[in-house]
Design an enzyme around this catalytic site. Sequence first.
Site: not given
Length: 346
Positions: A103, A133, A243
């Site tokens: 994130d 990310e 992900d």
Amino acid sequence: MSEELEDIPSADTCQKLCEQFAEITETDTIWAQIYLQERNWNLQSAISDYFEKNATGSQKNIKVFQLSDSGDSSKVCVFSAENNSHSSNNVKHTLKFITWNSDGLDEKNQLLRIRRICKIIKCEDADIVFLQEVIPKTLDEIVKHLPEYKCIPGNNVEYFTVTLLKKNTVSYIDHDIHEYPNTRMGRNLLQVDVKIGKIPITLFNTHLESTGEASQERMQQLRTAFDKMLEVSSEKAVILAGDLNLRDKEMPPHSIPTAIEDMWVICGSRKECAYTWDMTRNDNLTFNSGSRYKPRFRFDRVYIRQSSPSTVEPEYFGLIGLERLLPHRCFPSDHWGILSKFQYQK
């Protein structure tokens, strides 16, 4: 800050309590989180309630601990346990694997969160780590705080994947980056070839196209990733993870090639560790604040294609990163991380 929040133990104490609960009950830190959080981190109460709900009549030699005022543990009673599934006679070694969307695009508590992720990686003593990310700023923190890992980024601009290899357990051989031809979000497939002892393994780290509207592109990317897995020599085990942004409706029965297995399914399809993006439990992000609906998805997944003959055996699938950062009250990421374990012989 309310009295209730002030009573929450420190992150280190929470981790210690979770590890003790998992050892005593022979479960894992996911169950520990569930029982301890609901009982205000009272270890004895959590253990007692667990055994009351899960007693089978065959438990013996179970060590029960109680935290003293100083935070140290002392044994207070001993039970007996038969049919212990974790035999000490097992001569195989354990490969620890983590995949986690870090994130990095959320600027709130960004450096604190990535430092906590690095700390958890260290605490778990992971051999191989997939991160998604990551941005240049958080990559610098990863390199700084995890010098014992070889760092292989999938890009160096915007946000990207990173594969980490523990230098004293994993031997790096080569890597390649496969660009997805149909991406609008700069997504790719990071391939890294390694050896664990004498065992060759090919690793694929990826972050597939996001949002519900990108389903068609995402499924094309997934097929590309599966094809790459199947192209690898049968002498090598292959792990694909990251992900994947998958919705269950996108994965009907028989949509996965028969040679490829889902680690969550192999390890029992446990409901408590199914959802890795779960807004019923993780409040880092807000979603339609006027609605009671809180989405939860199994976005993050781990797939394995075994070698022939098989060289690594799936053993465990669980979630990490469930502890809040205090006093900030946020989690390390809006995604839970996945910790998987495999057994192998050197």
